[in-house]
Design an enzyme around this catalytic site. Structure first.
Site, PDB file in Angstrom:
ATOM      1  N   TYR A   1       0.904  -1.196  -0.133  1.00 14.40           N
ATOM      2  CA  TYR A   1       0.063   0.054   0.151  1.00 14.40           C
ATOM      3  C   TYR A   1       0.913   1.213   0.044  1.00 14.40           C
ATOM      4  O   TYR A   1       2.178   1.172   0.488  1.00 14.40           O
ATOM      5  CB  TYR A   1      -0.773  -0.012   1.184  1.00 14.40           C
ATOM      6  CG  TYR A   1      -1.735   1.229   1.272  1.00 14.40           C
ATOM      7  CD1 TYR A   1      -2.853   1.405   0.505  1.00 14.40           C
ATOM      8  CD2 TYR A   1      -1.300   2.279   2.096  1.00 14.40           C
ATOM      9  CE1 TYR A   1      -3.725   2.487   0.361  1.00 14.40           C
ATOM     10  CE2 TYR A   1      -2.038   3.441   2.363  1.00 14.40           C
ATOM     11  CZ  TYR A   1      -3.480   3.694   1.380  1.00 14.40           C
ATOM     12  OH  TYR A   1      -4.132   4.619   1.310  1.00 14.40           O
TER      13      TYR A   1
ATOM     14  N   TRP B   1       1.061   5.618  -1.604  1.00 11.25           N
ATOM     15  CA  TRP B   1       0.712   6.761  -2.576  1.00 11.25           C
ATOM     16  C   TRP B   1       1.741   6.972  -3.815  1.00 11.25           C
ATOM     17  O   TRP B   1       1.730   7.279  -4.936  1.00 11.25           O
ATOM     18  CB  TRP B   1       0.447   8.051  -2.089  1.00 11.25           C
ATOM     19  CG  TRP B   1      -0.917   8.286  -1.749  1.00 11.25           C
ATOM     20  CD1 TRP B   1      -1.504   7.519  -0.772  1.00 11.25           C
ATOM     21  CD2 TRP B   1      -1.872   9.470  -1.995  1.00 11.25           C
ATOM     22  NE1 TRP B   1      -2.800   8.235  -0.676  1.00 11.25           N
ATOM     23  CE2 TRP B   1      -3.025   9.247  -1.392  1.00 11.25           C
ATOM     24  CE3 TRP B   1      -1.495  10.487  -2.717  1.00 11.25           C
ATOM     25  CZ2 TRP B   1      -3.937  10.357  -1.492  1.00 11.25           C
ATOM     26  CZ3 TRP B   1      -2.349  11.454  -2.879  1.00 11.25           C
ATOM     27  CH2 TRP B   1      -3.727  11.361  -2.208  1.00 11.25           C
TER      28      TRP B   1
END
Ligand SMILES: Nc1nc2c(c(=O)[nH]1)N[C@H]1C(S)=C(S)[C@@H](COP(=O)(O)OP(=O)(O)OC[C@H]3O[C@@H](n4cnc5c(=O)[nH]c(N)nc54)[C@H](O)[C@@H]3O)O[C@H]1N2
Ligand SMILES: Nc1nc2c(c(=O)[nH]1)N[C@H]1C(S)=C(S)[C@@H](COP(=O)(O)OP(=O)(O)OC[C@H]3O[C@@H](n4cnc5c(=O)[nH]c(N)nc54)[C@H](O)[C@@H]3O)O[C@H]1N2
Ligand SMILES: [Mo]
Length: 749
Positions: free
Chosen positions: A113, A115
């Site tokens: 996970y 950005w």
């Protein structure tokens, strides 16, 4: 192909917007705002220093204990050995092959996970997932830290995909401006957060809309623990964190008591009010959810609650709910209850009425664009079916084979032997980092691709240095922005950094799946192919985008995909004809009571919204941990990114903790003091900012400082995740509960 090193000034795109970059030789020397942006973010100010920072990973590196003896312990405490690329790739590929052949692909965690950075092809998640799919799959993760809990509960209630609702279907700002008389913002709407939007945001609009709402006289009420969660000029109704459901129930109770419930709407568009009403009135549990009941729980006076309920019933009211409310234990409840409250008001489907989520959380929400898709590097399919709710990684690593509940399913945590991370920083994003650190020692091997020596990279076994977007060519676009960018390669790779694509191509070749991974294409070939497909998709909807060479030349274009004027309210057709436009719930209606959720039998998420106090909130405060810690997003960066440079600024670290004068005084704390923030899980340093813009009893410490010292010692720079609670929101959502934590604060002398 022509030399792709750009001339001295070019525009590039990022999650925090577009900006101009000045290059001298091989260095980025300055950034400046993009001409088209009315409210440019200052986040890129620290970028030149970060890109060339001493904490860049220079060369492939392998932890000594792992290299020499495959030791697992010692992650985070041992030195690394630098190796030539070929040797490091050989070792990593051999280890990946060993694990998948000995233990199966179910033992590889590639949730990875995070950005990462903007840019469509060099998208780290897509790259790592495609690679792992090529070698037979991996355990993936479901949902996000941002909205994982909402992604689970909202389809039961509204019958929609929550992310689609958020990004494509909510009322745009123009619609809100034209229609909304009362904007009731649970958790505020914060221009600090709307600086950022995944994939990019070119024209930052949120602050400008608040100016226009003020001119129009829209009443904007920020309900939450911090005045600063909404722009100046908004009213502030301070509430205790974690208590919003109690407040919403009390507002609902006033509507019942005073005959303000829209019973026609409830009858035609919802199911289950008759199951919920006895709870609201206290017939089922002997506790009527009156304003007098809620006042001591949420800290808002009963008369204020009554007045707000009347105002909401008598004006066009939009209830907005920040994502932070569901990033907390029992985060399902305020989300579900906000729908029930909006349904009782009967304004769902009216322009500028009803309920909306995450306005301000990211800048793209409320832009109302024609969604133009494309430019996605195909990840291929994953032969391994097992996934975990994303925020349960600590539990997964700690408890292989342990059963758990998730949204009606009984699942079992996999036995993970190898973890591969690219484009995320779990030692930034996960809760209870000291506990994570223990669990992190269990897998046999951890591989990380990272530009910087983040806390996660330092705690890996094999670290591959990745380029930043400024070191490679890419295309910048997202469904939530009306600009298209050619992102030039501005400088050569720093150190021996390679693109994720090159790293995974190298591993794929060694694992015998090179052709599958690359399909014989170079990065340039892929960009050309994906761009051509995007161009075709745009042409299909009548939008002309230049070819790739022309876009390279122009650097950026504005796309004609923005709705002029108000947009059509998503629930309007449902409102007009609920039989023709059924929702995707089992009943086709808004589910105030959900037979599906009820059938799961979860005491932490029963069949209709209820008040469930969190384990840690001011209602359970003790002398050991008397203060509620909220850990919001940082205003000066995106999560932990660019921290390398920010931490160098004199006096910038440790991070600033906001504390109310009433809490500061007895602790003899004044602004600027060094603090120790602690609880049973850990401790970090922070610097005090004493302010009455925060509720008494609440302290706020933003996320983003890099995690320093593992173990029981004090984290020097102020990472709040040494303090936060690592529990799922409930058995239904299993989301991240970061905002539910109690702490003590003391002056560090
Ligand atoms: N206490 C608390 N914790 C929280 C939250 C909270 O509210 N409170 N919020 C949560 C939320 S909503 C989120 S989204 C998460 C965010 O958590 P993350 O998304 O994990 O945080 P980032 O710092 O953005 O991590 C991205 C990493 O990718 C690296 N990177 C950038 N570009 C590239 C690239 O091209 N290739 C590779 N290989 N790497 C790259 C960056 O250097 C950085 O280390 O945090 C969560 N954690
Ligand atoms: N500058 C910047 N912007 C960002 C990011 C970033 O890292 N930097 N990250 C982006 C990401 S990934 C995400 S998910 C979004 C997150 O967007 P949000 O979830 O909206 O953001 P947070 O900053 O976690 O929380 C906003 C505020 O909610 C309040 N709050 C906390 N708990 C409660 C509660 O129980 N009740 C009420 N009423 N209020 C509460 C806090 O005071 C906090 O300041 O932000 C995005 N925007
Ligand atoms: Mo997020």
């Amino acid at each position: 192909m022509a030399d792709k090193t750009a001339p001295s000034t070019k525009v590039t795109s990022s999650h925090w917007g577009a900006f101009e970059v000045d290059v001298e030789g091989n260095r980025i020397v300055a950034t400046r705002p993009f001409s088209q942006d009315p409210h440019p973010s200052r986040i890129p100010d620290s970028l030149p220093a970060a890109v060339h920072h001493r904490t860049r990973v220079a060369r492939p590196s392998i932890r000594r204990g792992w290299l020499e003896a495959r030791e697992r312990g010692g992650r985070g405490a041992q030195e690394f050995v630098e190796l030539p690329w070929d040797e490091a790739l050989d070792i990593a590929a051999a280890e990946i092959d060993r694990v998948r052949h000995q233990h199966g692909n179910e033992s590889i965690f590639g949730g990875s996970y995070g950005w990462g950075s903007a840019g469509r092809f060099h998208h780290a998640q897509s790259q790592v997932h495609r690679f792992l799919n090529c070698i037979g799959g991996y355990v993936a993760s479901f949902g996000s830290y941002s909205t994982g809990c909402a992604q689970s509960i909202m389809p039961h209630v509204l019958g929609v995909n929550f992310l689609q609702l958020l990004y494509e279907h909510q009322d745009g700002w123009q619609t809100i401006h034209d229609n909304t008389e009362t904007l009731v913002m649970f958790g505020g709407i914060n221009p600090k957060n709307s600086q950022v939007s995944m994939g990019g945001i070119t024209e930052h609009e949120t602050a400008g809309w608040f100016d226009r709402l003020a001119t129009r006289g829209t009443r904007c009420i920020n309900i939450g623990p911090q005045r600063t969660d909404a722009p100046e000029g908004c009213e502030w109704l301070p509430v205790r964190p974690g208590s919003d459901t109690a407040l919403m129930l009390a507002l609902a109770h006033v509507l019942e008591e005073e005959g303000l419930v829209d019973r026609t709407f409830l009858a035609s568009h919802t199911v289950g009010y008759e199951r919920f009403r006895p709870y609201l009135l206290g017939d089922t549990d002997g506790v009527p959810k009156t304003p007098d009941w809620a006042a001591p729980l949420c800290g808002v006076g009963a008369d204020t609650i009554r007045a707000l309920a009347r105002r909401m019933a008598s004006t066009r009211t939009l209830i907005t709910v920040a994502w932070s409310l569901q990033r907390a234990e029992h985060g399902e409840q305020p989300y579900w209850m906000s729908v029930v409250l909006a349904a009782m008001l009967g304004q769902i489907g009216l322009p500028g009425g009803g309920v909306g989520y995450g306005y301000g959380a990211i800048g793209g929400v409320g832009k109302s664009l024609l969604g133009l898709r494309g430019m996605t590097f195909p990840q291929l399919s994953n032969p391994v079916e097992d996934t975990i709710p994303v925020a349960r990684i600590g539990d997964m690593l700690r408890n292989p084979g342990r059963p758990y509940d998730f949204n009606g399913q009984r699942k079992t945590y996999p036995d993970i032997r190898l973890v591969y991370w690219a484009g995320g920083n779990p030692y930034h994003h996960h809760q209870d980092l000291n506990a994570l650190h223990e669990a992190w020692q269990r897998p046999e091997t951890i591989i990380v691709n990272e530009p910087w020596w983040t806390a996660t990279a330092k705690r890996a076994d094999i670290v591959f240095p990745a380029t930043t977007p400024y070191e490679r060519e890419d295309i910048g676009r997202t469904n939530m922005d009306d600009y298209l960018f050619h992102m030039p390669r501005l400088i050569p790779p720093v150190g021996q950094a390679r693109d994720d694509y090159d790293i995974f191509s190298g591993l794929a070749n060694r694992c015998g799946v090179g052709d599958r991974f690359t399909e014989g294409r170079s990065a340039d070939d892929w960009i050309a192919k994906l761009y051509a497909e995007y161009q075709d998709a745009a042409a299909d909807v009548g939008i002309d985008v230049p070819d790739l060479d022309a876009l390279r030349e122009r650097n950026w274009i504005k796309l004609p995909i923005k709705a002029e004027g108000p947009n059509r309210t998503f629930f309007a057709p449902f409102r007009e004809d609920p039989d023709a436009f059924r929702l995707g719930t089992p009943s086709g209606r808004i589910e105030i009571f959900s037979a599906t959720i009820d059938s799961f039998g979860y005491d932490d998420c029963p069949g209709h919204p209820v008040w469930l106090p969190p384990t840690e909130w001011l209602g359970t405060a003790s002398t050991a941990a008397p203060l509620h810690l909220v850990s919001p997003q940082p205003g000066d960066k995106l999560h932990s990114q660019l921290e390398a440079a920010l931490a160098d600024v004199e006096g910038a670290r440790p991070e600033t903790l906001v504390i109310h004068p009433d809490d500061a005084a007895p602790r003899e704390i004044t602004t600027g003091d060094l603090l120790r923030v602690f609880n049973a899980r850990g401790a970090c340093r922070a610097r005090a900012s004493v302010s009455s813009d925060i509720n008494p009893g609440v302290v706020a410490l933003p996320t983003g400082a890099w995690f320093g010292d593992p173990g029981g010692n004090i984290d020097p720079d102020g990472n709040p995740n040494v303090l936060t609670l690592d529990v799922g929101t409930s058995r239904l959502g299993q989301g991240c509960s970061a905002h539910s934590a109690l702490v003590q604060v003391a002056r560090l002398s």
